[in-house]
Write a protein that holds these residues in place. Structure first.
Motif, short mmCIF file in Angstrom:
data_model
loop_
_atom_site.label_atom_id
_atom_site.label_comp_id
_atom_site.label_asym_id
_atom_site.label_seq_id
_atom_site.Cartn_x
_atom_site.Cartn_y
_atom_site.Cartn_z
N PHE A 203 1.23 -1.22 0.07
CA PHE A 203 0.15 0.03 -0.12
C PHE A 203 0.74 1.32 0.44
CE2 PHE A 203 -2.90 -3.56 2.13
CZ PHE A 203 -3.92 -2.81 1.35
N ILE A 204 0.29 2.28 -0.85
CA ILE A 204 1.29 3.15 -0.98
C ILE A 204 0.28 3.78 -0.43
CG2 ILE A 204 2.37 5.00 -2.58
CD1 ILE A 204 2.96 3.33 -4.20
N ILE A 205 0.81 5.38 1.12
CA ILE A 205 -0.18 6.14 1.35
C ILE A 205 -0.04 7.32 1.12
CG2 ILE A 205 -1.50 6.38 3.68
CD1 ILE A 205 -2.26 3.66 3.05
N VAL A 236 3.69 -4.73 9.11
CA VAL A 236 2.57 -2.74 8.28
C VAL A 236 4.45 -2.65 7.89
CG1 VAL A 236 2.32 0.01 9.56
CG2 VAL A 236 1.26 -2.17 10.03
N ALA A 237 5.31 -3.26 8.26
CA ALA A 237 6.56 -2.60 7.69
C ALA A 237 7.24 -2.55 6.76
CB ALA A 237 8.10 -2.43 8.90
N LYS A 238 7.14 -3.09 6.03
CA LYS A 238 6.94 -4.24 4.50
C LYS A 238 5.86 -3.89 3.70
CE LYS A 238 11.39 -5.38 4.83
NZ LYS A 238 12.12 -5.18 4.03
N HIS A 239 4.75 -4.29 4.23
CA HIS A 239 3.75 -3.55 3.28
C HIS A 239 2.86 -2.05 3.37
CE1 HIS A 239 3.18 -7.53 2.63
NE2 HIS A 239 4.10 -7.66 3.48
N PHE A 240 4.03 -0.93 3.49
CA PHE A 240 2.82 -0.16 4.32
C PHE A 240 4.45 1.32 3.69
CE2 PHE A 240 -0.27 -1.62 5.53
CZ PHE A 240 -1.32 -0.99 5.24
N VAL A 241 4.05 1.75 2.15
CA VAL A 241 4.69 2.99 2.40
C VAL A 241 3.75 4.74 2.35
CG1 VAL A 241 7.09 2.30 1.53
CG2 VAL A 241 5.06 3.60 0.05
N SER A 275 5.84 14.22 -8.70
CA SER A 275 6.15 13.92 -7.48
C SER A 275 6.14 12.70 -7.12
CB SER A 275 5.66 15.35 -6.17
OG SER A 275 4.17 14.86 -5.51
N ALA A 276 6.44 13.12 -5.95
CA ALA A 276 6.48 11.46 -4.96
C ALA A 276 5.33 11.04 -4.56
CB ALA A 276 7.15 11.83 -3.75
N ILE A 277 4.26 11.82 -5.28
CA ILE A 277 3.03 11.73 -5.27
C ILE A 277 2.65 10.22 -6.70
CG2 ILE A 277 0.23 12.23 -5.80
CD1 ILE A 277 0.99 12.65 -3.48
N GLY A 278 3.77 10.48 -7.19
CA GLY A 278 3.49 9.48 -8.50
C GLY A 278 4.49 8.22 -8.25
N LEU A 279 4.71 7.61 -7.02
CA LEU A 279 5.54 6.65 -6.96
C LEU A 279 5.00 5.78 -7.90
CD1 LEU A 279 7.43 4.94 -5.33
CD2 LEU A 279 6.36 5.19 -3.35
N SER A 280 3.27 5.42 -7.34
CA SER A 280 2.83 4.33 -8.30
C SER A 280 2.57 4.35 -9.70
CB SER A 280 1.09 4.75 -7.19
OG SER A 280 0.68 5.53 -8.41
N THR A 281 3.02 5.55 -10.25
CA THR A 281 3.53 5.69 -11.48
C THR A 281 4.96 4.75 -11.85
OG1 THR A 281 2.11 7.70 -11.49
CG2 THR A 281 3.72 7.42 -13.67
N MET A 282 5.91 5.42 -10.83
CA MET A 282 7.00 5.11 -11.34
C MET A 282 7.35 3.66 -11.13
SD MET A 282 10.73 6.24 -9.61
CE MET A 282 10.99 8.23 -10.64
#
Ligand code: F6P
Length: 550
Positions: A203-205, A236-241, A275-282
């Motif tokens: 999950f990317i919050i 949580v540590a491995k499944h959330f950023v 920005s970092a909001i594009g992490l899923s895009t990257m």
């Protein structure tokens, strides 16, 4: 630069008078009198071919619009934005999404900090993380590689990521599944994860403020989903950023800030997809393609910054939209991408345009005396043609349309692409020139049906055409609309970078939430309509399931 109020500017007054005569003219006659205008009223910039000849404008209109831009200080305010001045006055912030796409070797100091260095530091972290997920090196809590990425966010923290993912799917790593959860309606979350394996899900919050109720509610459910399935809080540590400007709130939520990708208050939510909001895009398209997207944004920024106003694509797009809205009185703009990959672009542009320019006070707090932001809406072609284009062609409301088209398909298949693009040109032609009674009669149409079949025409449109959709092209397209929004907002003298209008509804809902629980007995002190709605909702909630309605 001190400016006259907008209605007092000489170009505004001249345009108002000029509009009176233009409203009596028809595009058929304008083309007849100026047969070459299709080769003249066009612009090529940053790989785009922009045909604006089918607008109800003459050379005089264009000259006056450009004069209006000059009298409104568009170039000066643009330069102030690029220099990092606090042009978002109501929030006292710089507006620097353009810094997100500046090359590493172009330092830009704002309030004593080199923001471009910060941008590239975060981009490097994003790249390393994206590669780790894409390669399978980043493992979930039980050691399985990540196969599913779920972005949780809303508004700018959702619309950019989902639009970009859909737009660039062709370039995405297909073994990975991407989902986007935004709505606080639980259905959104439940349906997004129902076929996913928690052991393989990241999950990317995404939340600039990390205070948005919808996102925190969904993030809390996502955490419970992971912890319940993996039966260990440490998962949580491995499944959330997290992607945010607010490290404290990220930590308070329980995400380690070493797993947080930051951005800054000078990036507006609706200006944040790169920005970092594009992490899923990257993660989807890879760092190299993401860099190409940034280069496309930057190329349009450079064009906007340096091209003379009369050859400046965002300036012309913005001024024509303003002409159609303020002087010809058309209340909406239709954006019709003729590319299935761009099917979320209209939704993305709705936030960009309407949250930016839906304002009724000027920068100094005066109520405007003219119309500001038009309603933007749209659907991909050719689907829209078989639903609402009837109104666009023959309705009583005129809808200026931006058609967006590509010369080459990413999925060439038989005749599909020529059929698709023939429709762009045909629709623009039909909107402008329509069909007369005489033409129908010559075709042998029966007298009774002629009034129904007459197409008045005289409906403006723009065509934006380029070779092929790519990360670079998407970046340039988004930057084009961002800057056209800027041009319009500058002429109107409003703050295109705040969004106070969304606050009241949020506050009222926080008050109403506890009033909706059935055992709640607080005195309801809203108006009679709201009180009764709440009471009726509570009583409906208490009734059993209504199987008859299933
Ligand atoms: O409510 C509107 C808004 O503030 C948008 O401007 C923003 O994009 C969205 O909410 C989400 O905000 P955040 O990223 O802080 O969760």
């Amino acid at each position: 630069m001190s400016l006259d109020s907008l209605p007092d500017r000489s170009a505004w007054r001249a345009l108002s008078a000029h509009a009176g005569s233009m409203k009596t003219r028809h595009l058929r006659d304008i083309f007849h009198a100026d047969p070459d205008r299709g080769t003249r009223l066009r612009l090529e910039a940053v790989g785009w071919y922009f045909d604006y000849s089918k607008n109800l404008v003459t050379d005089e209109t264009l000259a006056l619009l450009l004069q209006l831009a000059r009298e409104s200080g568009v170039a000066e305010r643009r330069d102030a934005m690029f220099a990092g001045e606090h042009i978002n006055v109501s929030e006292d912030r710089a507006v620097l999404h353009v810094a997100l796409r500046m090359p590493e070797d172009t330092p830009l100091e704002v309030d004593g900090v080199d923001v471009v260095a910060d941008v590239h530091r975060v981009l490097a972290r994003m790249s390393a993380f994206a590669e780790a997920v894409r390669s399978g090196e980043w493992r979930g809590h039980t050691g399985k590689p990540i196969r599913n990425v779920v972005n949780v966010g809303i508004g700018g923290s959702d619309l950019g990521p989902v639009m970009a993912y859909e737009a660039l799917r062709h370039f995405a790593q297909r073994e990975l599944t991407f989902r986007f959860v935004s709505n606080v309606d639980a259905t959104d979350f439940v349906e997004a994860v129902r076929d996913l394996d928690p052991e393989e899900t990241l999950f990317i919050i995404s939340s600039k403020t990390f205070g948005t109720l919808e996102t925190l509610t969904n993030a809390t459910s996502a955490r419970a989903w992971i912890v319940d399935h993996l039966v260990d809080e440490r998962a949580v540590a491995k499944h959330f950023v997290a992607v945010s400007t607010n490290a404290e709130k990220v930590a308070a939520f329980g995400i380690d800030v070493t797993n947080m990708f930051e951005f800054w208050d000078w990036v507006g939510g609706r200006y944040s997809m790169e920005s970092a909001i594009g992490l899923s895009t990257m993660i989807a398209i890879g760092p190299e393609n993401f860099t190409a997207m940034l280069q496309g944004f930057h190329a349009m920024d450079e064009h906007f910054k340096s091209a003379p106003l009369e050859e400046n694509l965002p300036v012309l797009l913005g001024l024509l939209a303003l002409w159609n809205h303020d002087f010809l009185g058309y209340p909406t703009v239709g954006v019709m991408p003729y590319d299935q990959y761009l099917h979320r672009l209209p939704a993305y542009l709705q936030q960009l345009t309407m949250e930016s320019n839906g304002k009724h006070v000027t920068l100094d707090g005066q109520h405007v005396t003219y119309d500001t932001g038009p309603v933007y809406w749209g659907e991909p072609g050719t689907n829209g043609q078989h639903s609402f284009y009837q109104l666009i062609h023959q309705g009583t409301t005129k809808v200026p349309v931006d058609f967006i088209a590509f010369a080459k398909s990413l999925n060439p298949l038989g005749e599909h692409h020529d059929i698709l693009i023939s429709n762009v040109f045909a629709q623009a032609e039909a909107l402008a020139f329509g069909k007369t009674e005489g033409e129908l009669r010559a075709e042998g149409a029966s007298e009774a049906v002629i009034p129904h079949r007459v197409m008045e025409g005289n409906r403006p449109s723009n065509v934006l055409l380029t070779k092929e959709l790519s990360p670079y092209v998407l970046g340039s397209l988004v930057a084009l609309y961002e800057h056209s929004v800027f041009v319009q907002g500058t002429v109107w003298g409003i703050d295109s970078f705040d969004q106070w209008g969304v606050e009241l509804g949020k506050q009222l809902s926080v008050k109403i939430i506890p009033e909706l629980t059935c055992d709640a007995t607080p005195e309801l002190d809203h108006d009679s309509s709201t009180n009764t709605l709440i009471t009726h909702y509570r009583s409906l909630k208490q009734t059993g399931p209504d199987h008859d309605h299933r």
